[in-house]
Structures are given as structure tokens and as C-alpha cells.
Design a protein around this motif. Sequence first.
Motif, PDB file in Angstrom:
ATOM      1  N   ASN A   1       0.797  -1.236   0.000  1.00  0.00           N
ATOM      2  CA  ASN A   1       0.000   0.000   0.000  1.00  0.00           C
ATOM      3  C   ASN A   1       0.827   1.281   0.000  1.00  0.00           C
ATOM      4  O   ASN A   1       0.316   2.353   0.294  1.00  0.00           O
ATOM      5  CB  ASN A   1      -0.942  -0.002   1.204  1.00  0.00           C
ATOM      6  N   GLY A   2       2.090   1.192  -0.305  1.00  0.00           N
ATOM      7  CA  GLY A   2       2.954   2.374  -0.276  1.00  0.00           C
ATOM      8  C   GLY A   2       3.728   2.469   1.024  1.00  0.00           C
ATOM      9  O   GLY A   2       4.948   2.515   1.018  1.00  0.00           O
ATOM     10  N   SER A   3       3.025   2.441   2.136  1.00  0.00           N
ATOM     11  CA  SER A   3       3.688   2.518   3.445  1.00  0.00           C
ATOM     12  C   SER A   3       4.455   1.243   3.779  1.00  0.00           C
ATOM     13  O   SER A   3       5.429   1.287   4.525  1.00  0.00           O
ATOM     14  CB  SER A   3       2.656   2.785   4.543  1.00  0.00           C
ATOM     15  N   ASN A   4       4.021   0.123   3.243  1.00  0.00           N
ATOM     16  CA  ASN A   4       4.661  -1.147   3.573  1.00  0.00           C
ATOM     17  C   ASN A   4       5.483  -1.728   2.426  1.00  0.00           C
ATOM     18  O   ASN A   4       5.882  -2.888   2.465  1.00  0.00           O
ATOM     19  CB  ASN A   4       3.619  -2.170   4.034  1.00  0.00           C
ATOM     20  N   ASP A   5       5.747  -0.922   1.409  1.00  0.00           N
ATOM     21  CA  ASP A   5       6.442  -1.438   0.227  1.00  0.00           C
ATOM     22  C   ASP A   5       7.819  -2.012   0.547  1.00  0.00           C
ATOM     23  O   ASP A   5       8.294  -2.902  -0.156  1.00  0.00           O
ATOM     24  CB  ASP A   5       6.580  -0.349  -0.842  1.00  0.00           C
ATOM     25  N   TYR A   6       8.464  -1.522   1.567  1.00  0.00           N
ATOM     26  CA  TYR A   6       9.808  -1.990   1.909  1.00  0.00           C
ATOM     27  C   TYR A   6       9.798  -3.348   2.625  1.00  0.00           C
ATOM     28  O   TYR A   6      10.834  -4.007   2.727  1.00  0.00           O
ATOM     29  CB  TYR A   6      10.539  -0.949   2.774  1.00  0.00           C
ATOM     30  N   LEU A   7       8.638  -3.775   3.120  1.00  0.00           N
ATOM     31  CA  LEU A   7       8.576  -5.065   3.816  1.00  0.00           C
ATOM     32  C   LEU A   7       8.743  -6.200   2.802  1.00  0.00           C
ATOM     33  O   LEU A   7       8.228  -6.147   1.693  1.00  0.00           O
ATOM     34  CB  LEU A   7       7.252  -5.210   4.563  1.00  0.00           C
ATOM     35  N   THR A   8       9.436  -7.239   3.215  1.00  0.00           N
ATOM     36  CA  THR A   8       9.763  -8.347   2.320  1.00  0.00           C
ATOM     37  C   THR A   8       8.911  -9.576   2.629  1.00  0.00           C
ATOM     38  O   THR A   8       8.174  -9.605   3.627  1.00  0.00           O
ATOM     39  CB  THR A   8      11.238  -8.738   2.475  1.00  0.00           C
ATOM     40  N   ARG A   9       9.065 -10.574   1.786  1.00  0.00           N
ATOM     41  CA  ARG A   9       8.409 -11.858   2.026  1.00  0.00           C
ATOM     42  C   ARG A   9       8.868 -12.433   3.367  1.00  0.00           C
ATOM     43  O   ARG A   9       8.077 -13.002   4.115  1.00  0.00           O
ATOM     44  CB  ARG A   9       8.712 -12.832   0.879  1.00  0.00           C
ATOM     45  N   ASP A  10      10.143 -12.261   3.695  1.00  0.00           N
ATOM     46  CA  ASP A  10      10.648 -12.742   4.988  1.00  0.00           C
ATOM     47  C   ASP A  10       9.943 -12.037   6.150  1.00  0.00           C
ATOM     48  O   ASP A  10       9.634 -12.664   7.166  1.00  0.00           O
ATOM     49  CB  ASP A  10      12.161 -12.537   5.093  1.00  0.00           C
ATOM     50  N   ASP A  11       9.674 -10.740   6.002  1.00  0.00           N
ATOM     51  CA  ASP A  11       8.934 -10.004   7.038  1.00  0.00           C
ATOM     52  C   ASP A  11       7.521 -10.564   7.180  1.00  0.00           C
ATOM     53  O   ASP A  11       7.026 -10.756   8.287  1.00  0.00           O
ATOM     54  CB  ASP A  11       8.854  -8.509   6.695  1.00  0.00           C
ATOM     55  N   PHE A  12       6.856 -10.792   6.052  1.00  0.00           N
ATOM     56  CA  PHE A  12       5.500 -11.354   6.063  1.00  0.00           C
ATOM     57  C   PHE A  12       5.504 -12.723   6.745  1.00  0.00           C
ATOM     58  O   PHE A  12       4.694 -12.986   7.640  1.00  0.00           O
ATOM     59  CB  PHE A  12       4.985 -11.486   4.623  1.00  0.00           C
ATOM     60  N   ASN A  13       6.430 -13.580   6.345  1.00  0.00           N
ATOM     61  CA  ASN A  13       6.521 -14.914   6.937  1.00  0.00           C
ATOM     62  C   ASN A  13       6.777 -14.847   8.439  1.00  0.00           C
ATOM     63  O   ASN A  13       6.153 -15.580   9.216  1.00  0.00           O
ATOM     64  CB  ASN A  13       7.612 -15.729   6.245  1.00  0.00           C
ATOM     65  N   ALA A  14       7.666 -13.973   8.858  1.00  0.00           N
ATOM     66  CA  ALA A  14       7.979 -13.845  10.284  1.00  0.00           C
ATOM     67  C   ALA A  14       6.766 -13.347  11.058  1.00  0.00           C
ATOM     68  O   ALA A  14       6.492 -13.823  12.172  1.00  0.00           O
ATOM     69  CB  ALA A  14       9.164 -12.901  10.484  1.00  0.00           C
ATOM     70  N   ASN A  15       6.014 -12.409  10.489  1.00  0.00           N
ATOM     71  CA  ASN A  15       4.838 -11.859  11.166  1.00  0.00           C
ATOM     72  C   ASN A  15       3.794 -12.936  11.439  1.00  0.00           C
ATOM     73  O   ASN A  15       3.152 -12.943  12.486  1.00  0.00           O
ATOM     74  CB  ASN A  15       4.231 -10.727  10.342  1.00  0.00           C
ATOM     75  N   PHE A  16       3.606 -13.853  10.493  1.00  0.00           N
ATOM     76  CA  PHE A  16       2.568 -14.882  10.641  1.00  0.00           C
ATOM     77  C   PHE A  16       3.115 -16.249  11.041  1.00  0.00           C
ATOM     78  O   PHE A  16       2.337 -17.193  11.219  1.00  0.00           O
ATOM     79  CB  PHE A  16       1.759 -14.999   9.349  1.00  0.00           C
TER      80      PHE A  16
END
Length: 146
Positions: A92-107
Motif C-alpha cells: 500500500n505504499g507505506s509497507n512497500d519496503y517489507l519483504t516476504r521474509d517479514d510477512f513470513n515472520a509476522n505470521f
Amino acid sequence: MIHKDAEKPEIDITKVPPLTITEVLPDTSNVEGADAYEFIEVSNNSNQEINLKDYGIYYVYPDTGVQTAWWETNKDKKNTAGRSTGVFGLKNGSNDYLTRDDFNANFGVELSENELIEVSSSGMANSGKRGIRICTNVGDEIDSIV
């Protein structure tokens, strides 16, 4: 919770769509004032690989009938294996820098590059009536939720 002795309805598996929306998360922890990890999960109900290039995902405003294409392509080959899921993670623009690794770690998951597909959008509303549709590239609806 369904009682263990409750009668279970019969399901005609010939009428189950090949792709269904199985989970939507529109309100997550924030980064820079916006939801960081919004996603839409889509399940492949068939026993065969489906090339997602033949489908699109649309964000729907049911009160007005307006819909916005979120993900549609006829060139990028993204396959989902039979009896598996794919996750469309919203950027969404604000989270563009987050990576797949960040997504995986979050969940606490280990989604591969093919299982997590990034979608650029302004994100999902946290209130108000909205919907999501999966359609073929010629506009035939496969599944929808409101």
C-alpha cells in the motif's frame, strides 16, 4: 461449533469452483500509519495446477457496484498447485519496503515466492461494506465475498 451428531450436508463437488477466497485479513498491525500485512488467501480446490494468469482479483464497493482491478495479468505465469493455497499480500505504499521474509515472520509461516504474490493497492477498508471477487480474464465470476 457443530454438534458431532449433527447431520452434515452433502456437498456436490462438481459445483465447487476451482478457486475460492478462503481468508481475508483487512486490519493488521501498522507501519507508517497503514496496515502492514493485509492479505487475501485463495485456495485451489482442484487436484491440478492452475495458472493464475487466467484470473483476476477485484475489490468491490457493493453499494455502488464499482469494482477496482487489484490483480490481473495475462503475461505473468503464477501457478498454484492442486489442493494448495496462494496468498495475495497487499502493498500500500507505506509497507512497500517489507519483504516476504517479514510477512513470513509476522505470521510464523514459510511461504515461497510462488505462494506469496504481491499486489499494489491502497489497501482494504477497515470499516464499511466491501467485497472481493475472483473472475476469469473474460469476466466470469469464480468466487466472491462481501
